[in-house]
Scaffold this motif. Sequence first.
Motif, PDB file in Angstrom:
ATOM      1  N   CYS A  82       0.847  -1.193   0.000  1.00  0.00           N
ATOM      2  CA  CYS A  82       0.000   0.000   0.000  1.00  0.00           C
ATOM      3  C   CYS A  82       0.885   1.246   0.000  1.00  0.00           C
ATOM      4  CB  CYS A  82      -0.853   0.069   1.263  1.00  0.00           C
ATOM      5  SG  CYS A  82      -1.623  -1.452   1.766  1.00  0.00           S
ATOM      6  N   THR A  83       0.303   2.387  -0.318  1.00  0.00           N
ATOM      7  CA  THR A  83       1.026   3.652  -0.200  1.00  0.00           C
ATOM      8  C   THR A  83       1.265   3.962   1.273  1.00  0.00           C
ATOM      9  OG1 THR A  83       0.004   4.427  -2.231  1.00  0.00           O
ATOM     10  CG2 THR A  83       1.004   6.090  -0.812  1.00  0.00           C
ATOM     11  N   LYS A  97      -0.885   0.490  12.470  1.00  0.00           N
ATOM     12  CA  LYS A  97       0.387   0.701  11.777  1.00  0.00           C
ATOM     13  C   LYS A  97       1.552   0.630  12.759  1.00  0.00           C
ATOM     14  CE  LYS A  97       2.637   4.084   8.766  1.00  0.00           C
ATOM     15  NZ  LYS A  97       2.436   5.372   8.068  1.00  0.00           N
ATOM     16  N   LYS A  98       2.558  -0.164  12.387  1.00  0.00           N
ATOM     17  CA  LYS A  98       3.699  -0.407  13.261  1.00  0.00           C
ATOM     18  C   LYS A  98       4.970  -0.389  12.413  1.00  0.00           C
ATOM     19  CE  LYS A  98       5.643  -4.286  15.834  1.00  0.00           C
ATOM     20  NZ  LYS A  98       5.400  -5.638  16.298  1.00  0.00           N
ATOM     21  N   SER A  99       6.003   0.262  12.918  1.00  0.00           N
ATOM     22  CA  SER A  99       7.280   0.310  12.208  1.00  0.00           C
ATOM     23  C   SER A  99       7.969  -1.052  12.257  1.00  0.00           C
ATOM     24  CB  SER A  99       8.201   1.354  12.841  1.00  0.00           C
ATOM     25  OG  SER A  99       9.489   1.274  12.247  1.00  0.00           O
ATOM     26  N   PHE A 144       6.560  -0.249   7.237  1.00  0.00           N
ATOM     27  CA  PHE A 144       5.498  -0.326   8.232  1.00  0.00           C
ATOM     28  C   PHE A 144       4.518  -1.428   7.850  1.00  0.00           C
ATOM     29  CE2 PHE A 144       7.134   3.913   8.047  1.00  0.00           C
ATOM     30  CZ  PHE A 144       7.273   4.280   9.373  1.00  0.00           C
ATOM     31  N   ILE A 145       3.863  -2.002   8.865  1.00  0.00           N
ATOM     32  CA  ILE A 145       2.830  -3.003   8.619  1.00  0.00           C
ATOM     33  C   ILE A 145       1.610  -2.730   9.496  1.00  0.00           C
ATOM     34  CG2 ILE A 145       4.396  -4.833   7.861  1.00  0.00           C
ATOM     35  CD1 ILE A 145       4.078  -6.070  10.700  1.00  0.00           C
ATOM     36  N   MET A 203       5.991   1.655   2.802  1.00  0.00           N
ATOM     37  CA  MET A 203       7.298   2.218   3.151  1.00  0.00           C
ATOM     38  C   MET A 203       7.145   3.554   3.868  1.00  0.00           C
ATOM     39  SD  MET A 203       9.439  -0.075   2.568  1.00  0.00           S
ATOM     40  CE  MET A 203      10.930   0.833   2.966  1.00  0.00           C
ATOM     41  N   GLU A 204       5.939   4.128   3.885  1.00  0.00           N
ATOM     42  CA  GLU A 204       5.731   5.368   4.637  1.00  0.00           C
ATOM     43  C   GLU A 204       4.652   5.199   5.666  1.00  0.00           C
ATOM     44  OE1 GLU A 204       2.961   8.207   2.179  1.00  0.00           O
ATOM     45  OE2 GLU A 204       4.709   7.694   0.971  1.00  0.00           O
TER      46      GLU A 204
END
Length: 126
Positions: free
Chosen positions: A79-80, A100-102, A108-109, A125-126
Motif C-alpha cells: 500500500c502507499t 500501523k507499526k514500524s 510499516f505493517i 514504506m511510509e
Amino acid sequence: MSNNPVGWFEIYVQDLERAKRFYEAVFEVKLEQLNSPPEMKIELWAFPMVKDEKGITGALVKKEGVSSGGNSVLIYFTCTDCAFAAARAAASGGKIMQEKKSIGQYGFISLVVDTEGNMIGLHSME
C-alpha cells in the motif's frame, strides 16, 4: 531458486459480493472475473496485475466445500500508507487487528481481518 517464491494467491470467501466490495474499497481497485470450466464449481475474481512488474496477483475464490478464515497463511498487500488502507478496511466492514507499526528499515505493517474472517497484512514504506 531464481524467482520470487510466490506466484499466485487465493483468498477463500463465503460471500463473494461482500468480499469483492471489501477488497475493492480497501485497495481502491476493480476485481476482474476469471473464467473457469463449469465442472470446477469455482468462481474467481482476480486483483489487477501489471505484467513484467514486481509482485504477484491472486484472486478471491468461492469454491464448493472450501471455507474461509482460520488458515495459517498471511498475505501482505503493498500500500502507499498502511494506516490509510487499514482505516478503509475498518470502514468497509473489516476489523483492524494491529495498527500501523514500524518494522525499521523495511517500512510499516498493519494487520486487518476482512469481512470473511481472513487476516491479511498491509505493508508500506511510509
